[in-house]
Design a protein around this motif. Structure first.
Motif, PDB file in Angstrom:
ATOM      1  N   LEU A 149     -21.900   9.221 -20.381  1.00 51.40           N
ATOM      2  CA  LEU A 149     -22.195   9.973 -19.162  1.00 51.40           C
ATOM      3  C   LEU A 149     -22.244   8.989 -18.001  1.00 51.40           C
ATOM      4  CD1 LEU A 149     -22.809  12.794 -18.074  1.00 51.40           C
ATOM      5  CD2 LEU A 149     -25.251  12.319 -18.448  1.00 51.40           C
ATOM      6  N   TYR A 172     -18.119  12.485 -17.392  1.00 50.83           N
ATOM      7  CA  TYR A 172     -18.059  11.693 -18.611  1.00 50.83           C
ATOM      8  C   TYR A 172     -16.953  10.656 -18.484  1.00 50.83           C
ATOM      9  CZ  TYR A 172     -20.809  15.462 -20.752  1.00 50.83           C
ATOM     10  OH  TYR A 172     -21.757  16.376 -21.049  1.00 50.83           O
ATOM     11  N   ARG A 177     -24.960  17.178 -24.519  1.00 54.88           N
ATOM     12  CA  ARG A 177     -25.120  16.829 -23.105  1.00 54.88           C
ATOM     13  C   ARG A 177     -25.074  18.079 -22.246  1.00 54.88           C
ATOM     14  NH1 ARG A 177     -24.974  13.091 -26.091  1.00 54.88           N
ATOM     15  NH2 ARG A 177     -27.035  13.977 -26.380  1.00 54.88           N
ATOM     16  N   TYR A 228     -27.299   7.842 -22.527  1.00 53.01           N
ATOM     17  CA  TYR A 228     -25.986   8.221 -23.097  1.00 53.01           C
ATOM     18  C   TYR A 228     -24.893   7.483 -22.325  1.00 53.01           C
ATOM     19  CZ  TYR A 228     -28.958  11.905 -24.898  1.00 53.01           C
ATOM     20  OH  TYR A 228     -29.973  12.584 -25.491  1.00 53.01           O
ATOM     21  N   MET A 233     -30.915  10.235 -18.357  1.00 54.54           N
ATOM     22  CA  MET A 233     -29.777  10.668 -19.188  1.00 54.54           C
ATOM     23  C   MET A 233     -28.623   9.680 -19.130  1.00 54.54           C
ATOM     24  SD  MET A 233     -29.471  14.782 -18.704  1.00 54.54           S
ATOM     25  CE  MET A 233     -28.039  14.776 -19.724  1.00 54.54           C
TER      26      MET A 233
END
Length: 845
Positions: free
Chosen positions: A124, A210, A89, A121, A117
């Motif tokens: 994230l 995150y 990442r 993911y 993104m």
């Protein structure tokens, strides 16, 4: 190649340890053999149990090591997975940052790539573009992010952890991870700041956030999560995400390794120590409860050991009882053989069944010669056989004397000694009487000592009866008279009245016991009698009207023969001595009066000159008033003034005569609390008459607030006048010039021998005292003056010492020359008259 040993040598090698063991075993006592026989099986069982426990322990520790290695391997694998996910990442966000720095991506395109993104993911949560002025240019957050945490374009970066990490990324120009902490703004989030450059200058950061829980769920492999309790911790070991196995209570675990937790933790790079991954293994072993083999072996070993210990304790108690019996038998035998008291046992028929060594030693007959004999016994004297036979018959019939009885015993050599026999029944273990036990003590020496004590008492009584002093002893708190000698009985009879009267008059004790207080507790109850008996005797002089005598009473406490605390009073007739003291006192009083008359005689011319001045003034006033009255030249006011002056001069002359009369008249000694200033003033007025005649200056100093003294003021004034007069005569004899003709009198307080005193000192400027005069200064009838009688200083010292004071003289030096003399004496402030309170006057001169 070595040759094999013969068979005989091998047998010898095997037989040697066996032979040594047999020899060692035979050298042991039966007690030690029994002890080893009992302890060897117990030791074998204990060693077997220890071996089983050690093997189980070793296997368990091996298993624990394998489990720990597995946990470590799995945790490091999970850490690598999380690390790779973070680095991937980070690389993607760094590419976006590079494109932004190259002006290849605007805000709209950034939003599209960020959305792609975040959706791709799940860990994230948000991606934000922040410029160099901390303003948000573009931001995209996952739908699961709370609206309060969503950043909008145009927002300014809030203060806190985000701003500090932002500043750190700006300064380092490198990607920087934040340090997640529970309770802060970024709780549950891990931030990554990637700096932007704008023409080699800092242009802001790309902020990626995150979800720590997402990192745990999507970064840790599923097989690891299923086997362990995996958690992510911050730098202070606080759980950010995941689960933990509750700690085990060591108090409930029976084995030492049961309370240990199988876990392993390692920091997650590139975040560093701020994010730690920890895995805790779930409990898979059955523990001690499930170890049936261990419990079975342990129970059997404990049971075997318990049975062996019980058998050993039983045998040990029996051995101890046997040893105690042997020791008791030996002790009784040694006690009987070592004691000086003879022991003899008779059966119910009067036959001797036992005698000890002391009995045989006393009589001289052996045990074989006495045991089995019947009356008459060989140690009975021939003259006392009938009496001893009657005594034995009474003894067999049970008619015994509790205090024993005295008999004579014949030794084998024919000598006879005195003995005392004590008889008691001899009872067996079943409580039946089997005979009589007799103890015999040789009392020949005590009888001899008793006779000597009786003779000594008779001599002592004879001495006390012949004393010329009364001696009486009576116990405290009782009217019993324990002892009284002949003189006491002659004075007071055989009653305790005289003893108590002398004690009461002497003041010991302070509150004597009377008939009215017969039931009261003794005033000395509870006190240690040792301190009373060791105290010094107390003396007092009393007058007994019934006898018409003066007695010196001495008393002290002592322990009487029966242990009671008693008081002994010794009274001596001192009537002749008291009469002699009274005569000496009268003579001393006459000497004092004569000394004062002599002093006034020596001062007669000075006194006449002193009286001539007021008398001349009176005569002049009277003649003047007569002349003016005759001439009718005086008015009433002048007449009154002249009469007042005449009366004043007459009063002055009367005071001089009265003072001289008080000084020289003979009176009984009268000690009262006297003021020091008044005594000094009276003495100075008398002495100034003589000093003025001799042209000597007198200066005196009296300290302020001096305490009053218990003295006879006339006697102290006599001492001061005598010393001042001697000082004036010494100055005149030395022919000092007028400037050096002075006498100084000082009265000050001092401390002598830890007691307060008042010191009187007279300093003159005369020629001082010669050494030969100093040695004989206070000797009676010694004088350096032609017309002197030599009794002045002797009387002065006697007066001072009668007041418990001291007097001394010394020369005053100016370099090596004598510049004068100093006479001084001191009188104690308190307690000066305690020791003379019981005397009339004594030697008070």
């Amino acid at each position: 190649m070595d040759e094999p040993l013969p068979v005989n040598n091998l047998n010898d090698l095997v037989a040697q340890p066996t032979k040594w063991w047999r020899q060692w075993w035979r050298r042991q006592t039966p007690v030690h053999q029994d002890r080893f026989a009992m302890l060897a099986p117990l030791a074998a069982v204990l060693l077997f149990l220890a071996a089983i426990v050690s093997a189980f322990w070793y296997l368990r520790l091996e298993e624990m090591d394998r489990e720990q290695e597995a946990v470590k391997r799995d945790v490091e694998y999970a850490q690598q997975r999380v690390r790779l996910r973070l680095l991937e990442r980070q690389e993607q966000m760094m590419r976006i940052a590079r494109d932004i720095s190259n002006k290849e991506v605007d805000g709209e395109e950034f939003m599209g790539r960020a959305e792609s993104m975040v959706l791709q993911y799940p860990e994230l949560q948000a991606l934000t573009w922040i410029d160099g002025r901390r303003r948000v240019k573009a931001s995209y957050a996952a739908p699961s992010v709370p609206s309060a945490h969503v950043r909008s374009a145009g927002d300014v970066l809030r203060a806190g952890e985000t701003e500090s990490t932002y500043s750190l990324a700006r300064d380092l120009q490198q990607p920087v991870y934040s340090q997640p902490a529970a309770g802060t703004e970024g709780t549950g989030l891990l931030q990554l700041h990637i700096p932007l450059t704008d023409q080699a200058k800092f242009g802001g950061v790309i902020l990626g956030e995150y979800s720590i829980d997402g990192l745990l769920r999507f970064g840790v492999p599923a097989d690891v999560s299923s086997k362990y309790a995996v958690a992510l911790l911050d730098g202070k070991n606080r759980v950010l995400a995941g689960s933990s196995v509750p700690p085990r209570n060591p108090a409930t675990q029976l084995l030492p390794w049961a309370a240990q937790q199988n876990e392993y933790e390692v920091p997650v790079s590139p975040v560093g120590n701020g994010l730690i991954i920890r895995a805790q293994a779930y409990r898979t072993s059955l523990g001690v409860i499930g170890s049936g083999l261990f419990w079975l072996v342990g129970a059997l070993s404990v049971m075997t050991a318990w049975m062996l210990i019980g058998n050993w304790r039983h045998t040990r108690r029996r051995m101890q009882a046997q040893q105690a019996l042997v020791a008791e038998t030996n002790f009784r035998r040694a006690m009987e053989n070592s004691m000086l008291t003879g022991m003899r046992a008779l059966d119910m028929q009067g036959r001797i069944t036992y005698v000890n060594a002391a009995f045989c030693q006393m009589t001289g007959w052996s045990e074989a010669e006495l045991v089995g004999r019947t009356p008459p016994f060989p140690y009975w004297p021939d003259a006392d056989r009938e009496q001893l036979a009657a005594r034995l018959d009474d003894e067999l019939q049970g008619r015994t004397t509790p205090g024993g009885f005295q008999v004579r015993v014949k030794r084998k050599d024919g000598s006879v000694f005195d003995a005392r026999l004590y008889v008691s029944p001899l009872v067996d273990a079943k409580g039946h009487q089997t005979g009589w036990m007799t103890s015999m003590t040789d009392i020949t020496e005590p009888n001899r000592i008793r006779e000597q004590l009786s003779a000594s008492y008779e001599r002592f009584t004879t001495v006390l009866e012949a004393l010329d002093a009364s001696v009486s002893v009576a116990p405290l708190g009782s009217e019993e008279l324990l002892f009284a000698n002949k003189l006491y009985r002659l004075w007071f009879g055989v009653q305790t009245g005289g003893h108590l009267q002398m004690v009461a008059q002497a003041g010991v004790p302070e509150h004597p016991r009377t008939d009215e207080s017969a039931d009261e507790v003794d005033s000395f109850v509870g006190l240690p009698t040792g301190a009373l008996t060791a105290a010094q005797s107390e003396n007092a002089e009393i007058f007994v009207p019934e006898l018409g005598k003066w007695l010196e009473v001495r008393s002290r406490y002592l322990n009487w023969v029966d242990g009671r605390l008693a008081q002994m009073v010794i009274a001596t007739d001192i009537t002749p001595r008291r009469h002699a003291e009274e005569q000496s006192s009268a003579q001393a009083e006459r000497a004092q009066s004569a000394s004062r008359l002599i002093t006034m005689g020596e001062m007669a011319s000075s006194v006449a000159h002193e009286l001539n001045q007021p008398l001349t003034a009176i005569n002049n006033y009277c003649n003047g008033m007569v002349s003016r009255i005759k001439g009718k030249q005086i008015n009433e006011d002048d007449l009154l003034a002249a009469l007042e002056k005449t009366a004043k001069q007459a009063q002055r002359a009367g005071q001089i005569i009265q003072r001289i009369r008080s000084f020289v008249k003979r009176s009984e000694p009268n000690r009262t609390l006297s003021d020091v200033t008044t005594m000094v003033g009276e003495a100075v007025e008398l002495a100034e008459i003589e000093l003025r005649r001799r042209n000597v200056r007198l200066s005196h100093y009296v300290a302020a607030r001096l305490p009053k003294l218990m003295v006879d003021p006339i006697l102290i004034e006599q001492v001061l006048v005598n010393l001042l007069k001697n000082a004036a005569e010494s100055i005149e004899h030395a022919q000092r010039p007028v400037s050096r003709r002075s006498v100084e009198l000082r009265v000050i307080p001092k401390h002598v021998d830890n007691q307060g005193v008042v010191e009187f000192s007279v300093l003159d400027s005369g020629a001082g005292l010669a050494p030969e005069v100093m040695d004989r200064l206070y000797e009676a009838f010694f004088s350096t003056k032609v017309e002197g009688m030599g009794i002045g200083l002797n009387l002065c010292r006697t007066i001072v010492e009668s007041h418990q004071g001291r007097m001394q003289a010394e020369n005053i030096y100016n370099g090596t020359d004598v510049a004068g003399c100093r006479f001084s004496f001191w009188i104690p402030v308190s307690g000066a008259t305690n020791s003379i309170a019981n005397k009339d006057a004594g030697v008070t001169a």
